[in-house]
Design a protein around this motif. Structure first.
Motif, PDB file in Angstrom:
ATOM      1  N   ASP A  14       6.797  10.163  -1.207  1.00  0.00           N
ATOM      2  CA  ASP A  14       5.972   9.026  -0.805  1.00  0.00           C
ATOM      3  C   ASP A  14       5.979   8.933   0.718  1.00  0.00           C
ATOM      4  O   ASP A  14       6.813   9.572   1.378  1.00  0.00           O
ATOM      5  N   PRO A  15       5.060   8.163   1.307  1.00  0.00           N
ATOM      6  CA  PRO A  15       4.962   8.105   2.773  1.00  0.00           C
ATOM      7  C   PRO A  15       6.245   7.643   3.472  1.00  0.00           C
ATOM      8  O   PRO A  15       6.616   8.205   4.507  1.00  0.00           O
ATOM      9  N   PHE A  16       6.911   6.622   2.928  1.00  0.00           N
ATOM     10  CA  PHE A  16       8.115   6.135   3.600  1.00  0.00           C
ATOM     11  C   PHE A  16       9.182   7.216   3.649  1.00  0.00           C
ATOM     12  O   PHE A  16       9.802   7.457   4.693  1.00  0.00           O
ATOM     13  N   ASP A  48       0.817  -1.209   0.000  1.00  0.00           N
ATOM     14  CA  ASP A  48       0.000   0.000   0.000  1.00  0.00           C
ATOM     15  C   ASP A  48       0.855   1.265   0.000  1.00  0.00           C
ATOM     16  O   ASP A  48       0.370   2.345  -0.361  1.00  0.00           O
ATOM     17  N   PHE A  49       2.124   1.125   0.409  1.00  0.00           N
ATOM     18  CA  PHE A  49       3.016   2.285   0.489  1.00  0.00           C
ATOM     19  C   PHE A  49       4.151   2.109  -0.519  1.00  0.00           C
ATOM     20  O   PHE A  49       5.238   1.642  -0.179  1.00  0.00           O
ATOM     21  N   HIS A  50       3.855   2.441  -1.755  1.00  0.00           N
ATOM     22  CA  HIS A  50       4.809   2.244  -2.840  1.00  0.00           C
ATOM     23  C   HIS A  50       6.074   3.065  -2.594  1.00  0.00           C
ATOM     24  O   HIS A  50       6.014   4.273  -2.362  1.00  0.00           O
ATOM     25  N   LEU A  78       4.498   1.410   9.251  1.00  0.00           N
ATOM     26  CA  LEU A  78       3.784   1.183   7.999  1.00  0.00           C
ATOM     27  C   LEU A  78       3.393  -0.283   7.846  1.00  0.00           C
ATOM     28  O   LEU A  78       2.242  -0.602   7.534  1.00  0.00           O
ATOM     29  N   ASN A  88      -1.874   4.808   8.003  1.00  0.00           N
ATOM     30  CA  ASN A  88      -2.417   4.403   6.708  1.00  0.00           C
ATOM     31  C   ASN A  88      -2.361   5.573   5.735  1.00  0.00           C
ATOM     32  O   ASN A  88      -1.892   6.666   6.087  1.00  0.00           O
ATOM     33  N   GLN A  89      -2.826   5.345   4.524  1.00  0.00           N
ATOM     34  CA  GLN A  89      -2.723   6.377   3.494  1.00  0.00           C
ATOM     35  C   GLN A  89      -3.434   7.670   3.901  1.00  0.00           C
ATOM     36  O   GLN A  89      -3.019   8.763   3.518  1.00  0.00           O
TER      37      GLN A  89
END
Length: 332
Positions: free
Chosen positions: A186-188, A173-175, A250, A256-257
């Protein structure tokens, strides 16, 4: 001792009856005794009263200022910590000393990255052993380097392999396809950028408390307005603290997103209010967690205390001109 993080926009921090008071816009008031506060980290639109600032300067409480999204602005500290003799020694370090201690730090950094990959590969069908082999070969090449620029080249190559493999282990979900910053896309990358910023300033403060100049680097090229030495000594901690925590929250679905949003001006991916509080809380908890990763003590200490002990080791190494007196942290 306590660390105070204030990220509620529109809050005011004051002092009353020997307690620091945080007054939020919604009327909530939080307080902490002045005797227990070691540092204050301010994110975004937060006001500090003059009596609060004065008390912090008198007590040596560092105040660090960030944007609401975690970009570092600056810090307010007293001058009681300055050690001119130690800084003279620091400024005269030889290229040979800098290269050798940088080699030790980068070797430990790559080793810690390998541990993180293997740790998260246990619950994945993806095999990291090919990536690990590449990284260990690159780590072996550090032994033959005679300049810090060569060391940084091999470390950079190992980092690219590391982040590529890490992208295969993260929740789909976390590309995540690799490291990017300013802004994180991106989130990471958003999480580790924030984590690195906080850790950098932890080390910055500890360097200052030892009387060292955080701007005299040993590894990275000196840059105006950037605490190069703090960046250098943070290298061994990146995977240990920030990368591992980002993977944990994550993959563990603690974020979450919906906890992230895309900044319309920069296109960067940033943490929302709730996610920001969650991650900062998790990072502070980790900094307080005990470990036994330092090879020169036989008892447990928190990660925050371990960083402080590492600064003591660095002081001994430069004062004795002996890089072997510095042992980077290596996790298992």
């Amino acid at each position: 001792m306590s660390y105070l993080y204030v990220c509620e926009q529109g809050s005011t921090v004051g002092i009353e009856d020997h307690r620091f008071l945080v007054r939020c816009k919604d009327g909530m008031v939080k307080s902490i005794p002045v005797e227990t506060l070691e540092a204050m980290e301010i994110f975004g639109r937060v006001q500090l009263t003059t009596p609060c600032i004065t008390e912090c300067l008198k007590r040596g409480v560092q105040i660090v200022f960030y944007s609401a999204s975690g970009a570092y602005f600056g810090r307010l500290v007293s001058t009681n910590h300055i050690n001119v003799e130690r800084q003279r020694v620091q400024a005269a370090l030889t290229e040979e000393f800098c290269t050798e201690i940088s080699r030790k730090i980068l070797r430990a950094k790559i080793r810690n990255q390998v541990v993180i990959l293997r740790r998260y590969a246990r619950n994945s069908a993806y095999s990291v052993e090919n990536s690990v082999d590449q990284m260990l070969r690159l780590s072996g090449k550090l032994d033959s380097c005679s300049q810090t620029e060569e060391l940084m080249g091999y470390e950079g190559a190992a980092a690219r392999v590391y982040f590529s493999a890490l992208g295969e282990l993260i929740d789909p979900d976390f590309h995540f396809t690799g490291r990017n910053r300013r802004p994180p896309m991106d989130p990471f990358n958003s999480l580790i950028s924030l984590g690195y910023s906080v850790i950098l300033n932890e080390i910055y403060g500890k360097l200052e408390s030892k009387g060292l100049n955080p701007y005299f680097g040993i590894m990275h090229k000196d840059r105006e307005k950037h605490p190069t030495l703090a960046s250098d000594l943070m290298e061994e901690w990146r995977a240990v603290l920030a990368d591992s925590l980002a993977m944990s929250v994550l993959n563990g679905h603690e974020l979450n997103q919906e906890d992230f949003y895309r900044d319309p001006e920069t296109g960067g991916v940033l943490l929302g209010k709730t996610g920001f509080k969650t991650f900062i809380g998790k990072l502070e908890h980790k900094l307080r967690t005990d470990n036994r990763y330092l090879n020169y003590i036989d008892y447990s200490v928190s990660f925050r205390r371990a960083m402080d002990l590492q600064m003591n080791q660095f002081c001994k190494a430069i004062e004795n001109n002996d890089p072997d007196q510095y042992s980077p942290v290596i996790i298992r």
